[in-house]
Motif scaffolding. Sequence first.
Motif, PDB file in Angstrom:
ATOM      1  N   LEU A   1     -29.101 -20.189   3.557  1.00 39.99           N
ATOM      2  CA  LEU A   1     -29.656 -21.797   3.232  1.00 39.99           C
ATOM      3  C   LEU A   1     -29.042 -22.761   2.977  1.00 39.99           C
ATOM      4  CD1 LEU A   1     -30.787 -19.614   0.223  1.00 39.99           C
ATOM      5  CD2 LEU A   1     -32.245 -21.154   2.008  1.00 39.99           C
ATOM      6  N   ILE A   2     -26.942 -22.156   3.157  1.00 48.84           N
ATOM      7  CA  ILE A   2     -26.157 -22.822   2.812  1.00 48.84           C
ATOM      8  C   ILE A   2     -25.796 -23.980   3.817  1.00 48.84           C
ATOM      9  CG2 ILE A   2     -23.408 -23.257   2.433  1.00 48.84           C
ATOM     10  CD1 ILE A   2     -23.470 -20.143   0.782  1.00 48.84           C
ATOM     11  N   LEU A   3     -25.733 -23.011   4.770  1.00 47.55           N
ATOM     12  CA  LEU A   3     -25.832 -24.134   6.136  1.00 47.55           C
ATOM     13  C   LEU A   3     -26.522 -24.845   6.437  1.00 47.55           C
ATOM     14  CD1 LEU A   3     -23.913 -21.883   8.421  1.00 47.55           C
ATOM     15  CD2 LEU A   3     -22.416 -23.934   7.886  1.00 47.55           C
ATOM     16  N   ALA A   4     -28.701 -24.675   6.146  1.00 45.93           N
ATOM     17  CA  ALA A   4     -29.731 -25.179   5.727  1.00 45.93           C
ATOM     18  C   ALA A   4     -28.974 -26.252   5.314  1.00 45.93           C
ATOM     19  CB  ALA A   4     -30.674 -24.559   5.536  1.00 45.93           C
ATOM     20  N   ILE A   5     -28.232 -26.464   4.015  1.00 45.99           N
ATOM     21  CA  ILE A   5     -28.255 -27.563   3.104  1.00 45.99           C
ATOM     22  C   ILE A   5     -27.135 -28.742   3.858  1.00 45.99           C
ATOM     23  CG2 ILE A   5     -26.816 -28.771   1.026  1.00 45.99           C
ATOM     24  CD1 ILE A   5     -27.251 -26.276   0.038  1.00 45.99           C
ATOM     25  N   ALA A   6     -26.240 -27.950   5.183  1.00 45.27           N
ATOM     26  CA  ALA A   6     -25.133 -29.169   5.846  1.00 45.27           C
ATOM     27  C   ALA A   6     -26.404 -29.501   6.785  1.00 45.27           C
ATOM     28  CB  ALA A   6     -24.608 -28.055   6.136  1.00 45.27           C
ATOM     29  N   ALA A   7     -27.138 -28.671   7.650  1.00 50.06           N
ATOM     30  CA  ALA A   7     -28.076 -28.915   8.335  1.00 50.06           C
ATOM     31  C   ALA A   7     -29.445 -30.133   8.148  1.00 50.06           C
ATOM     32  CB  ALA A   7     -29.077 -27.147   9.546  1.00 50.06           C
ATOM     33  N   VAL A   8     -29.879 -30.348   6.742  1.00 45.32           N
ATOM     34  CA  VAL A   8     -30.251 -31.607   6.800  1.00 45.32           C
ATOM     35  C   VAL A   8     -29.803 -32.327   6.039  1.00 45.32           C
ATOM     36  CG1 VAL A   8     -31.823 -31.995   4.632  1.00 45.32           C
ATOM     37  CG2 VAL A   8     -32.375 -29.100   5.657  1.00 45.32           C
ATOM     38  N   SER A   9     -28.814 -32.527   5.667  1.00 48.00           N
ATOM     39  CA  SER A   9     -27.587 -33.421   5.456  1.00 48.00           C
ATOM     40  C   SER A   9     -27.808 -34.078   6.733  1.00 48.00           C
ATOM     41  CB  SER A   9     -27.000 -33.297   4.764  1.00 48.00           C
ATOM     42  OG  SER A   9     -25.514 -32.606   5.545  1.00 48.00           O
ATOM     43  N   LEU A  10     -27.247 -33.251   7.780  1.00 49.00           N
ATOM     44  CA  LEU A  10     -27.183 -33.997   9.561  1.00 49.00           C
ATOM     45  C   LEU A  10     -28.419 -34.348   9.567  1.00 49.00           C
ATOM     46  CD1 LEU A  10     -24.989 -34.533  11.503  1.00 49.00           C
ATOM     47  CD2 LEU A  10     -25.534 -32.205  11.973  1.00 49.00           C
TER      48      LEU A  10
ATOM     49  N   HIS B   1     -19.625 -33.195  11.207  1.00 51.87           N
ATOM     50  CA  HIS B   1     -19.707 -33.574  10.079  1.00 51.87           C
ATOM     51  C   HIS B   1     -19.726 -31.993   9.583  1.00 51.87           C
ATOM     52  CE1 HIS B   1     -22.547 -35.367   7.972  1.00 51.87           C
ATOM     53  NE2 HIS B   1     -23.340 -35.011   7.324  1.00 51.87           N
ATOM     54  N   ALA B   2     -18.802 -30.905  10.601  1.00 47.04           N
ATOM     55  CA  ALA B   2     -18.228 -29.808  10.063  1.00 47.04           C
ATOM     56  C   ALA B   2     -17.193 -30.297   8.840  1.00 47.04           C
ATOM     57  CB  ALA B   2     -17.547 -29.009  11.044  1.00 47.04           C
ATOM     58  N   ALA B   3     -16.767 -31.872   9.369  1.00 45.09           N
ATOM     59  CA  ALA B   3     -14.847 -31.724   8.557  1.00 45.09           C
ATOM     60  C   ALA B   3     -15.258 -32.242   6.839  1.00 45.09           C
ATOM     61  CB  ALA B   3     -14.584 -33.463   8.666  1.00 45.09           C
ATOM     62  N   PHE B   4     -17.053 -32.302   6.679  1.00 46.14           N
ATOM     63  CA  PHE B   4     -17.663 -32.024   5.506  1.00 46.14           C
ATOM     64  C   PHE B   4     -17.816 -30.845   4.516  1.00 46.14           C
ATOM     65  CE2 PHE B   4     -19.196 -36.363   7.102  1.00 46.14           C
ATOM     66  CZ  PHE B   4     -18.092 -37.537   6.263  1.00 46.14           C
TER      67      PHE B   4
ATOM     68  N   ILE C   1     -24.708 -40.638   1.935  1.00 48.27           N
ATOM     69  CA  ILE C   1     -24.979 -39.816   1.518  1.00 48.27           C
ATOM     70  C   ILE C   1     -25.655 -38.302   2.381  1.00 48.27           C
ATOM     71  CG2 ILE C   1     -27.811 -39.003   0.745  1.00 48.27           C
ATOM     72  CD1 ILE C   1     -28.184 -41.908   0.444  1.00 48.27           C
ATOM     73  N   SER C   2     -25.679 -38.374   3.551  1.00 50.43           N
ATOM     74  CA  SER C   2     -25.424 -37.530   3.769  1.00 50.43           C
ATOM     75  C   SER C   2     -24.313 -36.194   4.264  1.00 50.43           C
ATOM     76  CB  SER C   2     -25.317 -37.834   5.670  1.00 50.43           C
ATOM     77  OG  SER C   2     -25.099 -36.256   6.682  1.00 50.43           O
ATOM     78  N   GLY C   3     -22.844 -37.619   4.137  1.00 49.64           N
ATOM     79  CA  GLY C   3     -21.543 -36.469   4.264  1.00 49.64           C
ATOM     80  C   GLY C   3     -21.346 -36.243   3.187  1.00 49.64           C
TER      81      GLY C   3
ATOM     82  N   THR D   1     -36.294 -31.966  14.545  1.00 49.33           N
ATOM     83  CA  THR D   1     -35.744 -33.503  13.997  1.00 49.33           C
ATOM     84  C   THR D   1     -36.169 -34.337  13.633  1.00 49.33           C
ATOM     85  OG1 THR D   1     -35.574 -34.869  16.107  1.00 49.33           O
ATOM     86  CG2 THR D   1     -33.388 -34.022  15.605  1.00 49.33           C
ATOM     87  N   ALA D   2     -37.352 -34.195  13.452  1.00 46.78           N
ATOM     88  CA  ALA D   2     -38.728 -35.306  13.043  1.00 46.78           C
ATOM     89  C   ALA D   2     -39.113 -34.880  11.251  1.00 46.78           C
ATOM     90  CB  ALA D   2     -40.198 -34.871  13.870  1.00 46.78           C
ATOM     91  N   GLY D   3     -39.094 -33.771  11.042  1.00 44.14           N
ATOM     92  CA  GLY D   3     -39.163 -33.267  10.266  1.00 44.14           C
ATOM     93  C   GLY D   3     -38.469 -33.132   8.870  1.00 44.14           C
ATOM     94  N   ILE D   4     -38.361 -32.906   7.980  1.00 45.53           N
ATOM     95  CA  ILE D   4     -37.078 -32.902   6.569  1.00 45.53           C
ATOM     96  C   ILE D   4     -36.937 -31.240   6.640  1.00 45.53           C
ATOM     97  CG2 ILE D   4     -37.322 -32.360   4.415  1.00 45.53           C
ATOM     98  CD1 ILE D   4     -38.802 -34.762   4.744  1.00 45.53           C
ATOM     99  N   PHE D   5     -38.390 -29.692   7.070  1.00 42.93           N
ATOM    100  CA  PHE D   5     -37.894 -29.245   6.776  1.00 42.93           C
ATOM    101  C   PHE D   5     -37.308 -28.388   7.739  1.00 42.93           C
ATOM    102  CE2 PHE D   5     -38.726 -24.500   5.924  1.00 42.93           C
ATOM    103  CZ  PHE D   5     -38.363 -24.792   4.317  1.00 42.93           C
TER     104      PHE D   5
END
Lengths: 327, 398, 314
Positions: free
Chosen positions: A43-52, A66-69, A219-221, A260-264
């Motif tokens: 779930l934590i990495l999913a947050i990062a992935a969604v932001s990316l 992105h891992a810098a963030f 926003i993403s970062g 990459t096309a969807g939000i989920f």
Amino acid sequence: MFKFLENLPARVYLAVTALLAVAPLLVTLGSQPFYLDLLTRILILAIAAVSLNLIIGFGGMISLGHAAFIGIGAYCVGIPAHYDIFNGFIHLGLAISCSAAFALITGAISLRTHGLYFIMITLAFAQMLYFTFVSLDEYGADDGLIIYQRSDFNGLLNLENPTTLYYTVLVTLLGLLYLMHRLVHARFGRVIIGCKHNEKRMQALGFDTYRYKLTCYVISGTICGIAGFFLGNFTNFISPEMMDWTHSGELIFMIVIGGTAGIFGPVVGTAFFLLLEEMLSGLTQYWQLIFGLVLILLVVFGKGGVHGLLVWADTRQTAQAQPENDS
Amino acid sequence: MKLKMQRPQTGLLAAMMIMLPLSVFADSVKIGFVTTLTTPASVIGEDMRNAVNLAVEHLGGKMAGKEIEVIFEDDGFKPEIGKQKTDKLVKKDDADFVAGFIWSHVLLASSKSVLDSGKFLISSNAGPSQLAGKGCHPNFFSTSWQNDQTPMAMGEVLNEQGIASVYIIAPNYAAGKNMVAGVERTFKGNVVGKDLTKWGKDRQLDFSAELAKAKASGADGLFIFYPGSAGGAFLKQYQQAGLKASLPLYTVFTVDSLSLPKLQAGNIEGVLGSKSTMFWAPDLDNAANKRFVADFKAKHGNYPSFYAAQSYDTIMLINSAVNATGGDLDDQDGLRAAMEKAEFDSIRGRYRYNKNHMPIQNFYLREVVTDAAGNWTTSIVSTVYENHQDSYAGECSL
Amino acid sequence: MTVNRPVDWHLLVSQLLNGLQLGLLLFLLASGLTLIFGIMNFINLSHGAFYMVGAFVCATVVQATGSLLTGIVLSLASLLVIGAAVEWLIARKLYQNDHLDHVLVTFGLILVFDTLAHIIWGPAGMVIPLPEILNGQVRVGSFVIPSYRLVIIGNGLMVGVALYILITRSRLGMLIRAGASDRDMVTALGVNIDRLYLVVFAIGAAMAGFAGLLIAPITEASIGMGNEIIIIAFVVVITGGIGSVQGAFYSALIIGILDTLGRSYLDDFLGLFLSNQAAETAAPALSAMMVYILMATILVFRPQGLFSPSGLRK
């Protein structure tokens, strides 16, 4: 009201969400606390992935830094904790402001470039940050620091409890997905998507695309910084290795696998990636061979990741159900 | 076949298992062993795994009558993965001991998971100052050394050999800096130059610039620390630069049984005669070591490395504790007390534990020689320190 | 430690030679990358795997036959085959896809190649034994230079010149140049574009393998050795401008020399402003970052790199 449930991807995603909501219960019943850890991590990495995916999938800006963030967010927990400051509001506030600031500065420079140049310049900034933290002996240099106590929210949330941590992350993720949904469907989102397809046209329409893209990047970062805040808390540890470019690469894989096309999509991709890694690495020392082959096959024969596959299956189903409509 | 015959009973067995307390069924000693089995560093991990398996074999697969079960996990050279695997060993496999750990950062990342769960953590290699000093813990033990000790011994050697000035080259990471700090602490001469090179995934392996600087510095000796394959690369370039006569080489954790066969294959004679310090050598004269080295060589064809030696000792230390409590793995205090005594035949000879559970042990000066069979190996020249304690024990409040 | 000593010319010259050597190795890697990206628009992360395979195959052959030349020839031949196979089986299907797909597939290839190398050659790595003469030093006046370093420099320059001639003088070179600046035009000319791609990919792989076997006698053949250098090779490509072999050449030399000089002089230089302690801490960090700082700075002023073939897609 439940009209959206008529399409297959939405049904699948709702089922996944429901499963995630009851997961701690199942894990407790099976007395397998390890799997709760695995899910929390997903779930934590999913947050990062969604932001990316906000910048890659919708904005067409491929960042390999992105891992810098994640690192920034985690160090915003670790460094105060090093000085015995455990206040979660301070940690979270720092994580948000520091990652936003880093995104603003590096984004302002990086967004002057496009394509592979953008990929490499974001990588460059992440590497600079990585080497900076490697040289900071006060914070353990490359050995990193142990976080002996998780962020303390004045008793509101007890993150030391794995189930509480899990639900906090889950709620954050769901909130984030809702935010993404709103964002993508708002004017802002349409401009960003427009930039991906034809930036010149958006400019001709009078949009200051650079500012839109920069806002999107910030926003993403920032959201990724929040993922880092959770990751630091979850692993009780920080090290520069968290910002390594291979982690940025893994985040990209997660969203490509999910679609990459969807939000989920990124959420499913993250789960797929981490579960496959966990499963294969338990099988053999040479698991990376299989993992590599799976990645290759996914792209060569894939159809826009899991999301693309679901959409494809859905349209096929619909087409079969109503053949007369087609002709 | 056997499986089939037992099938009717499995249901009953399962029912019994649920009713009985778990400890009665713990008829095995579970040891989780975290090391590196992928990436080039897996050469170390595989050596350690071979040594662990040899130790288990020497014990006849049993400790105090209980089956030994070793679960190897690969940390992939990454602290995060190491911690994840450790969590699995602790929470899923319910290991009684978690051991291994080549790298300081992996050990640090994983330590909290093991120690918080009340299990024993034994480092078979990494010796970061944090765990020896303020972060010391009743359930943490080491069968290796604290990072500073070996280079401190080297500093003394440099003094004894009348080296007035040295040039230092080491990788730029925590252990590298520890090594540099260690040698500087005891060396009385002049450090005329120092280079810390890039380390990590894209570590620097071409040392031409550094060697040119070292040569130009006019130092009497060259001190380096390069673990793993980087050491081989450095030694080759040292040879190619023709520095053997003018700039004698002093190393720690660089010239070992993993790098020497390759150097011999590449005919890098510059390494012959080079000096290093360590707590152990393959020719250290005691019965346990002789047996270990002979059997390891018979099985794998090459000398064991110090990583292997420490891993072998890890299993033997656990064995001594399990035997002391008669196989009772729930008797934490008993196990701990037994380990603190270190009453077993270590490959380094008997040693004691300090209050921070780091070994108090000898350090030797070793030289690269050709053995009777024509293979290059390290051999003990003299004893530098007797019963040396690390510098951080004072900070430990145990 | 940081005394203000007069400039040591001997040291400076050897460091420039060291920088040149590093630069030429980077060029061997980067030229293949930049062509593959410039012509096929394909991001090939697995280029570093070719570098590794080149070193391993050469080491195996040399250890078995004792002949360095046989090792080099067989290694290059095997890479031409492997490069062509990767192009034919995988890359070809993906030219029209998103860059993300390229990154994912070629990362998968890295995992496959690395693990296969682990299975075939073991984790320990392999050395390439050198003839006595190459393990020694060459004396020119009062200079003493490791002779093998000169071999690398010589070979690097040779390949550079050969590539220059190939690209500027031959028909293949003309197609490559045309392909890098305008792909559609080349297709319109009725050229068998598939074969052109195959050849470029194979040559790129062989050059990467050549770089790998050149460096292996200094370091060694080891798993993942290519992943350590591929990122810097990409920095070279980007700094030079995608698709430009000429740009790759200059930026490789600039980066090679800058990196070497940074490692040599940065601590002395920082010592002029900072305390010794601070300079000692900052110098390695800064020298590791230097190539990235250089790239970012160049991109700020020239977002398309130093040299960019005209008309190249963004």
